[in-house]
Design an enzyme around this catalytic site. Sequence first.
Site, PDB file in Angstrom:
ATOM      1  N   THR A   2      -4.704  11.474   6.061  1.00  0.00           N
ATOM      2  CA  THR A   2      -5.136   9.637   5.301  1.00  0.00           C
ATOM      3  C   THR A   2      -3.658   9.539   4.432  1.00  0.00           C
ATOM      4  O   THR A   2      -3.377   9.798   3.706  1.00  0.00           O
ATOM      5  CB  THR A   2      -6.192  10.105   3.976  1.00  0.00           C
ATOM      6  OG1 THR A   2      -6.216   8.204   4.664  1.00  0.00           O
ATOM      7  CG2 THR A   2      -5.687  10.796   3.151  1.00  0.00           C
ATOM      8  N   ASN A   4      -4.458   6.688   2.309  1.00  0.00           N
ATOM      9  CA  ASN A   4      -4.863   6.240   1.136  1.00  0.00           C
ATOM     10  C   ASN A   4      -5.274   7.732   0.352  1.00  0.00           C
ATOM     11  O   ASN A   4      -6.209   7.683   0.197  1.00  0.00           O
ATOM     12  CB  ASN A   4      -6.470   5.481   1.557  1.00  0.00           C
ATOM     13  CG  ASN A   4      -6.948   4.893   0.842  1.00  0.00           C
ATOM     14  OD1 ASN A   4      -7.322   5.187  -0.174  1.00  0.00           O
ATOM     15  ND2 ASN A   4      -8.253   3.642   1.256  1.00  0.00           N
ATOM     16  N   GLY A   6      -6.640   6.703  -2.861  1.00  0.00           N
ATOM     17  CA  GLY A   6      -8.300   6.888  -3.271  1.00  0.00           C
ATOM     18  C   GLY A   6      -8.811   7.774  -2.724  1.00  0.00           C
ATOM     19  O   GLY A   6     -10.408   7.959  -3.500  1.00  0.00           O
ATOM     20  N   ASP A  61     -12.268   7.946   8.774  1.00  0.00           N
ATOM     21  CA  ASP A  61     -12.183   6.472   8.834  1.00  0.00           C
ATOM     22  C   ASP A  61     -13.665   6.145   8.145  1.00  0.00           C
ATOM     23  O   ASP A  61     -14.134   6.745   8.450  1.00  0.00           O
ATOM     24  CB  ASP A  61     -12.584   6.775  10.587  1.00  0.00           C
ATOM     25  CG  ASP A  61     -12.139   5.198  10.504  1.00  0.00           C
ATOM     26  OD1 ASP A  61     -10.663   4.374   9.166  1.00  0.00           O
ATOM     27  OD2 ASP A  61     -12.351   3.817  11.518  1.00  0.00           O
ATOM     28  N   GLY A 140      -9.802  -0.772  -2.115  1.00  0.00           N
ATOM     29  CA  GLY A 140      -9.890  -1.226  -1.547  1.00  0.00           C
ATOM     30  C   GLY A 140     -11.872  -2.679  -1.597  1.00  0.00           C
ATOM     31  O   GLY A 140     -11.548  -3.134  -2.729  1.00  0.00           O
ATOM     32  N   ASP A 142     -14.279  -2.058  -2.855  1.00  0.00           N
ATOM     33  CA  ASP A 142     -15.104  -1.311  -4.098  1.00  0.00           C
ATOM     34  C   ASP A 142     -16.210  -2.982  -5.501  1.00  0.00           C
ATOM     35  O   ASP A 142     -16.766  -2.678  -5.986  1.00  0.00           O
ATOM     36  CB  ASP A 142     -14.407  -0.697  -4.951  1.00  0.00           C
ATOM     37  CG  ASP A 142     -14.602   0.709  -4.316  1.00  0.00           C
ATOM     38  OD1 ASP A 142     -15.337   1.160  -3.559  1.00  0.00           O
ATOM     39  OD2 ASP A 142     -13.756   1.906  -4.438  1.00  0.00           O
ATOM     40  N   LYS A 165     -19.300   6.737  -8.684  1.00  0.00           N
ATOM     41  CA  LYS A 165     -18.937   6.353  -6.697  1.00  0.00           C
ATOM     42  C   LYS A 165     -19.057   7.329  -6.015  1.00  0.00           C
ATOM     43  O   LYS A 165     -20.071   7.502  -5.272  1.00  0.00           O
ATOM     44  CB  LYS A 165     -17.349   6.329  -7.437  1.00  0.00           C
ATOM     45  CG  LYS A 165     -17.305   5.418  -5.688  1.00  0.00           C
ATOM     46  CD  LYS A 165     -16.259   5.259  -5.276  1.00  0.00           C
ATOM     47  CE  LYS A 165     -16.518   4.147  -4.067  1.00  0.00           C
ATOM     48  NZ  LYS A 165     -14.272   4.442  -3.279  1.00  0.00           N
ATOM     49  N   HIS A 170     -20.711   7.117   0.298  1.00  0.00           N
ATOM     50  CA  HIS A 170     -20.711   7.052   1.952  1.00  0.00           C
ATOM     51  C   HIS A 170     -19.764   8.589   1.752  1.00  0.00           C
ATOM     52  O   HIS A 170     -20.149   9.234   2.114  1.00  0.00           O
ATOM     53  CB  HIS A 170     -20.459   5.789   2.628  1.00  0.00           C
ATOM     54  CG  HIS A 170     -19.075   5.330   1.968  1.00  0.00           C
ATOM     55  ND1 HIS A 170     -19.090   4.731   0.434  1.00  0.00           N
ATOM     56  CD2 HIS A 170     -17.276   5.001   2.308  1.00  0.00           C
ATOM     57  CE1 HIS A 170     -18.090   4.177   0.368  1.00  0.00           C
ATOM     58  NE2 HIS A 170     -17.175   4.277   1.150  1.00  0.00           N
ATOM     59  N   ARG A 171     -18.333   7.807   0.976  1.00  0.00           N
ATOM     60  CA  ARG A 171     -17.489   9.515   1.308  1.00  0.00           C
ATOM     61  C   ARG A 171     -18.251  10.391   0.513  1.00  0.00           C
ATOM     62  O   ARG A 171     -17.885  11.795   1.110  1.00  0.00           O
ATOM     63  CB  ARG A 171     -16.537   9.073   0.534  1.00  0.00           C
ATOM     64  CG  ARG A 171     -15.403  10.578   0.299  1.00  0.00           C
ATOM     65  CD  ARG A 171     -13.799   9.425   0.165  1.00  0.00           C
ATOM     66  NE  ARG A 171     -13.171   8.346   1.601  1.00  0.00           N
ATOM     67  CZ  ARG A 171     -13.691   6.497   1.291  1.00  0.00           C
ATOM     68  NH1 ARG A 171     -14.270   6.897   0.276  1.00  0.00           N
ATOM     69  NH2 ARG A 171     -13.693   5.729   1.769  1.00  0.00           N
TER      70      ARG A 171
HETATM   71  P1  ITT Z   1      -6.252   5.565   6.530  1.00  0.00           P
HETATM   72  O1  ITT Z   1      -7.535   4.784   8.121  1.00  0.00           O
HETATM   73  O2  ITT Z   1      -5.281   6.760   6.511  1.00  0.00           O
HETATM   74  O3  ITT Z   1      -6.900   6.798   5.535  1.00  0.00           O
HETATM   75  P2  ITT Z   1      -6.604   3.248   5.525  1.00  0.00           P
HETATM   76  O4  ITT Z   1      -7.008   2.391   3.529  1.00  0.00           O
HETATM   77  O5  ITT Z   1      -6.634   2.826   6.963  1.00  0.00           O
HETATM   78  O6  ITT Z   1      -6.563   4.899   5.335  1.00  0.00           O
HETATM   79  P3  ITT Z   1      -9.970   3.224   6.457  1.00  0.00           P
HETATM   80  O7  ITT Z   1      -9.232   2.577   7.709  1.00  0.00           O
HETATM   81  O8  ITT Z   1     -10.681   4.296   6.338  1.00  0.00           O
HETATM   82  O9  ITT Z   1      -8.995   3.788   5.484  1.00  0.00           O
HETATM   83  O10 ITT Z   1     -10.389   2.285   5.515  1.00  0.00           O
HETATM   84  C1  ITT Z   1     -11.212   0.742   6.030  1.00  0.00           C
HETATM   85  C2  ITT Z   1     -11.084  -0.029   4.583  1.00  0.00           C
HETATM   86  O11 ITT Z   1     -12.211   0.281   4.315  1.00  0.00           O
HETATM   87  C3  ITT Z   1      -9.177   0.391   4.226  1.00  0.00           C
HETATM   88  O12 ITT Z   1      -8.795  -1.500   4.029  1.00  0.00           O
HETATM   89  C4  ITT Z   1     -10.013   1.009   2.431  1.00  0.00           C
HETATM   90  O13 ITT Z   1      -9.361   0.489   1.446  1.00  0.00           O
HETATM   91  C5  ITT Z   1     -11.561   0.161   2.436  1.00  0.00           C
HETATM   92  N1  ITT Z   1     -12.144   1.804   2.344  1.00  0.00           N
HETATM   93  C6  ITT Z   1     -12.637   2.745   2.878  1.00  0.00           C
HETATM   94  N2  ITT Z   1     -13.252   3.605   2.232  1.00  0.00           N
HETATM   95  C7  ITT Z   1     -13.557   2.662   1.084  1.00  0.00           C
HETATM   96  C8  ITT Z   1     -14.271   2.792  -0.565  1.00  0.00           C
HETATM   97  O14 ITT Z   1     -15.177   3.737  -0.708  1.00  0.00           O
HETATM   98  N3  ITT Z   1     -14.337   1.379  -0.373  1.00  0.00           N
HETATM   99  C9  ITT Z   1     -13.560   0.888  -1.313  1.00  0.00           C
HETATM  100  N4  ITT Z   1     -13.025   0.716   0.096  1.00  0.00           N
HETATM  101  C10 ITT Z   1     -12.627   1.309   0.788  1.00  0.00           C
END
Ligand code: ITT
Length: 190
Positions: A2, A4, A6, A61, A140, A142, A165, A170-171
């Site tokens: 990932t 991300n 966070g 995802d 994101g 949140d 959280k 979900h996570r």
């Molecule tokens: P990777 O694909 O590299 O893992 P990403 O940030 O693109 O990272 P996703 O496609 O899974 O992750 O996430 C889609 C969006 O939803 C992304 O902009 C995240 O910031 C947001 N998101 C995912 N999980 C979240 C959470 O727990 N809280 C808030 N926003 C979230």
Amino acid sequence: MTGNAGKVAEMRSLAEPMGYAVVQDKRGYPELQAASLAEVCAAGADHLLASGLRPPFLLEDSGLFVAALKGFPGVYSRHALETIGCGGVLGLMRDVEEELRSAAFRTYLLYVDAGGKRHAFEGTCKGRIAARRAGSTGFGFDPIFIPDAPGAGGRTFAEMDLAEKTRLSHRGKAVRAFLAHLAKSASPPS
Ligand code: ITT
């Protein structure tokens, strides 16, 4: 796997106390659009295996699915965050009444084990889109998502610390299911 930070912090907070190290690999993979979270992960795993990455590895995802927007941004969540952002989603929801603001965060985790076998774990957190942005923790969407949970008290995820959280999220649900699978199927970490 990932990009991300966070997500990694949340996974670490759950996995490390159980003795597992979480190693972030940011190389990425093409995210199919117009597909389910499961299809995005499956195609990502195919791509990574074809490019020579040796399992075990974990893909994740997630997306925010807003009922009044017919599930948008869903699999387009990353693009939506980068373009219209939290403010844009609030704008789309401007005239939507309180009782019609339901939404859900969903996580799909795909674990490719050392033998190449795939295992999927899912987590959903139901809630609603806030009337306005609140809080500064997390990442994101949140600041605009209020989980339905006793004790959440109408606070957004961004008004909670990481432990609270992940207890509701979900996570957190998907990662706990994954860790339970590891604990059951593998010898305990040394
Ligand atoms: P990777 O694909 O590299 O893992 P990403 O940030 O693109 O990272 P996703 O496609 O899974 O992750 O996430 C889609 C969006 O939803 C992304 O902009 C995240 O910031 C947001 N998101 C995912 N999980 C979240 C959470 O727990 N809280 C808030 N926003 C979230």
